[in-house]
Write an enzyme that holds these catalytic residues in place. Structure first.
Site, mmCIF file in Angstrom:
data_model
loop_
_atom_site.group_PDB
_atom_site.id
_atom_site.type_symbol
_atom_site.label_atom_id
_atom_site.label_comp_id
_atom_site.label_asym_id
_atom_site.label_seq_id
_atom_site.Cartn_x
_atom_site.Cartn_y
_atom_site.Cartn_z
ATOM 1 N N ARG A 180 0.260 17.261 10.334
ATOM 2 C CA ARG A 180 -0.500 16.541 9.316
ATOM 3 C C ARG A 180 -1.986 16.681 9.586
ATOM 4 O O ARG A 180 -2.423 16.993 10.685
ATOM 5 C CB ARG A 180 -0.106 15.066 9.263
ATOM 6 C CG ARG A 180 -0.414 14.257 10.516
ATOM 7 C CD ARG A 180 -1.753 13.562 10.411
ATOM 8 N NE ARG A 180 -1.956 12.570 11.441
ATOM 9 C CZ ARG A 180 -3.051 12.442 12.156
ATOM 10 N NH1 ARG A 180 -4.060 13.283 12.007
ATOM 11 N NH2 ARG A 180 -3.184 11.485 13.061
ATOM 12 N N GLU A 229 -4.716 4.806 6.032
ATOM 13 C CA GLU A 229 -5.836 4.655 6.971
ATOM 14 C C GLU A 229 -7.007 5.532 6.534
ATOM 15 O O GLU A 229 -8.153 5.106 6.534
ATOM 16 C CB GLU A 229 -5.383 5.044 8.384
ATOM 17 C CG GLU A 229 -6.479 4.911 9.421
ATOM 18 C CD GLU A 229 -5.985 5.199 10.835
ATOM 19 O OE1 GLU A 229 -6.732 5.845 11.588
ATOM 20 O OE2 GLU A 229 -4.864 4.790 11.180
ATOM 21 N N ARG A 236 -3.826 11.578 3.847
ATOM 22 C CA ARG A 236 -3.091 12.169 4.959
ATOM 23 C C ARG A 236 -2.139 13.178 4.332
ATOM 24 O O ARG A 236 -1.259 12.805 3.550
ATOM 25 C CB ARG A 236 -2.297 11.106 5.727
ATOM 26 C CG ARG A 236 -3.130 10.220 6.640
ATOM 27 C CD ARG A 236 -3.419 10.921 7.970
ATOM 28 N NE ARG A 236 -4.343 10.160 8.802
ATOM 29 C CZ ARG A 236 -3.956 9.283 9.720
ATOM 30 N NH1 ARG A 236 -2.679 9.041 9.902
ATOM 31 N NH2 ARG A 236 -4.859 8.678 10.459
ATOM 32 N N CYS A 255 -11.227 7.285 11.907
ATOM 33 C CA CYS A 255 -11.098 7.056 13.346
ATOM 34 C C CYS A 255 -11.674 8.230 14.138
ATOM 35 O O CYS A 255 -11.365 9.388 13.828
ATOM 36 C CB CYS A 255 -9.629 6.853 13.712
ATOM 37 S SG CYS A 255 -9.380 6.442 15.455
ATOM 38 N N THR A 289 -10.893 9.447 16.872
ATOM 39 C CA THR A 289 -9.878 10.282 17.532
ATOM 40 C C THR A 289 -9.392 11.382 16.602
ATOM 41 O O THR A 289 -8.713 12.311 17.027
ATOM 42 C CB THR A 289 -8.654 9.443 17.968
ATOM 43 O OG1 THR A 289 -7.981 8.947 16.807
ATOM 44 C CG2 THR A 289 -9.058 8.288 18.851
ATOM 45 N N ARG A 319 -2.778 16.964 13.566
ATOM 46 C CA ARG A 319 -1.841 16.414 14.545
ATOM 47 C C ARG A 319 -0.499 17.089 14.315
ATOM 48 O O ARG A 319 0.183 16.824 13.320
ATOM 49 C CB ARG A 319 -1.728 14.899 14.405
ATOM 50 C CG ARG A 319 -0.823 14.298 15.467
ATOM 51 C CD ARG A 319 -0.910 12.766 15.503
ATOM 52 N NE ARG A 319 -0.070 12.250 16.567
ATOM 53 C CZ ARG A 319 1.211 11.923 16.407
ATOM 54 N NH1 ARG A 319 1.791 12.028 15.238
ATOM 55 N NH2 ARG A 319 1.916 11.495 17.434
ATOM 56 N N ARG A 379 3.984 9.443 22.363
ATOM 57 C CA ARG A 379 4.047 8.133 21.687
ATOM 58 C C ARG A 379 5.514 7.745 21.498
ATOM 59 O O ARG A 379 6.402 8.564 21.689
ATOM 60 C CB ARG A 379 3.364 8.195 20.315
ATOM 61 C CG ARG A 379 1.892 8.576 20.358
ATOM 62 C CD ARG A 379 1.309 8.609 18.971
ATOM 63 N NE ARG A 379 -0.107 8.965 18.943
ATOM 64 C CZ ARG A 379 -0.875 8.925 17.873
ATOM 65 N NH1 ARG A 379 -0.369 8.553 16.720
ATOM 66 N NH2 ARG A 379 -2.146 9.254 17.933
ATOM 67 N N GLU A 429 2.054 5.719 17.051
ATOM 68 C CA GLU A 429 1.159 4.872 17.847
ATOM 69 C C GLU A 429 1.627 3.426 17.857
ATOM 70 O O GLU A 429 2.106 2.903 16.850
ATOM 71 C CB GLU A 429 -0.257 4.952 17.256
ATOM 72 C CG GLU A 429 -1.331 4.565 18.215
ATOM 73 C CD GLU A 429 -2.720 4.876 17.683
ATOM 74 O OE1 GLU A 429 -3.659 4.831 18.484
ATOM 75 O OE2 GLU A 429 -2.859 5.159 16.478
#
Length: 357
Positions: free
Chosen positions: A127, A226, A230, A272, A274, A281, A310, A315
């Site tokens: 993703r 978020e 995505r 974010c 990160t 990812r 994870r 997460e």
């Protein structure tokens, strides 16, 4: 404003008092940094408190900071840059590093299935996150902006060709049957994440949020969860090559219609820190019963290959039935293709270790 300044001034002390807190925010948010930034705002109105409030409220955060808009990364670089340096190993933003230009590597992909018998890998997913130019991130979005963005994204998704063609399901007014089906398929994101809640990222829920997926449920787009977008490609088994090629096609098609927010030093910009740079990812759900017996040791082994472990649901979750979500950790300072390749090569090594154990 005085109340907000006071909260900022108190933040280092609150984080310092929690002996169990190991967040990157705690590590780098000093009184000096607060004093330098406490009266600063971005053009869209973001303050330092908007960035750090989630990490101050949730002292058990791993990172503890979010960017309310794209400009926050440079306006509040005094706190963001050290955290970016620390998280994205080998990428020295403070030393002038620049994220490389996008390279999805379509002509270089060669990822033979590392688990053709299906003994270890249950599913594979790749993703990326994207933000639309001209809009702030979740904490500063107005209700109307959520609606406007949803409309633009829906129009872009409606024209996707071939295998990517599918249906957009808005969360507003979603029927219980559709909701149940999407939850059962582990597709539906839900309100209630305390880290996002504390960052003011759940306002006006469920307005402007939704999920798109193709017929086979192998290509999905989350809208305003978020990040603005995505974009996700996934399927059962370990065929990373098919999964990644589908993602590339989807990203390229959507980008023809929507302008994405990108910075020449930080790469693609998202909520974010990160998840900057490639924002890629690549992950597998995998069972490695021998090497995951000692969880601390498993994390150390994975870290050698720049992998992150994870729980089954990602997460802040636990492993269910010995299944772990293992993904690339690095997203900056390398190309999209290299990020996926790093995950692939790490998983090949983990499977070899499992078979030797």
């Amino acid at each position: 404003m005085a109340d907000v300044v006071k909260k900022m001034e108190e933040a280092p002390g609150i984080l310092g008092k929690d002996d169990k807190s190991h967040s990157l925010l705690k590590k780098y948010l000093t009184p000096d940094v607060v004093n330098k930034l406490k009266n600063t705002k971005t053009k869209m109105g973001a303050s330092l408190w908007d960035c750090i409030q989630s990490g101050v409220i949730n002292t058990d955060s791993g990172v503890g900071i979010y960017a309310p808009d794209a400009e926050s990364y440079t306006t509040f670089s005094e706190i963001f840059y050290p955290i970016i340096n620390d998280y994205h190993i080998g990428f020295d933003i403070k030393g002038g590093a620049k994220h490389p230009p996008m390279d999805l590597g379509l002509d270089k992909i060669n990822f033979p299935n590392p688990d053709p018998e299906g003994k270890y890998i249950i599913s594979t997913r790749v993703r990326c996150g994207r933000s639309l130019q001209g809009y702030p991130f979740n904490p500063l979005l107005t209700e109307q902006q959520y609606k406007d963005m949803e409309g633009k994204v829906k129009d872009a998704l409606n024209g996707l060709p071939g295998e990517l063609a599918g249906t957009y399901y808005p969360l507003t007014g979603m029927s219980k049957d559709t909701q149940k089906q999407l939850i059962d398929d582990h597709f539906l994101f839900k309100e209630g994440d305390r880290f996002l809640e504390a960052a003011n990222a759940n306002r006006f829920w469920p307005t402007g949020r939704g999920i798109y997926h193709n017929k086979d449920k192998t290509f999905l787009v989350w809208v305003n969860e978020e990040d603005h977008l995505r974009i996700i490609s996934m399927q059962k088994g370990g065929d990373l090559m098919a999964v990644y090629k589908r993602l590339i096609q989807g990203v390229n098609e959507i980008e023809k219609k929507l302008p994405f927010s990108r910075d020449e030093r930080l790469g693609y910009l998202t909520f974010c820190p990160t998840n900057l740079g490639t924002t890629i990812r690549a992950s597998v759900h995998i069972k490695l019963p021998k090497i995951s017996k000692n969880l601390d040791e498993f994390h150390k082994i994975a870290a050698k290959y720049n992998l992150q472990v994870r729980g089954t649901s990602g997460e802040h979750s636990e492993s269910i039935g010995g299944v772990y979500d293992v993904s690339n950790k690095r997203r900056m300072g390398l190309t999209e293709f290299d990020a996926v390749k790093e995950m692939y090569e790490g998983i090949v090594e983990l499977i070899k270790l499992e078979e030797k154990s």
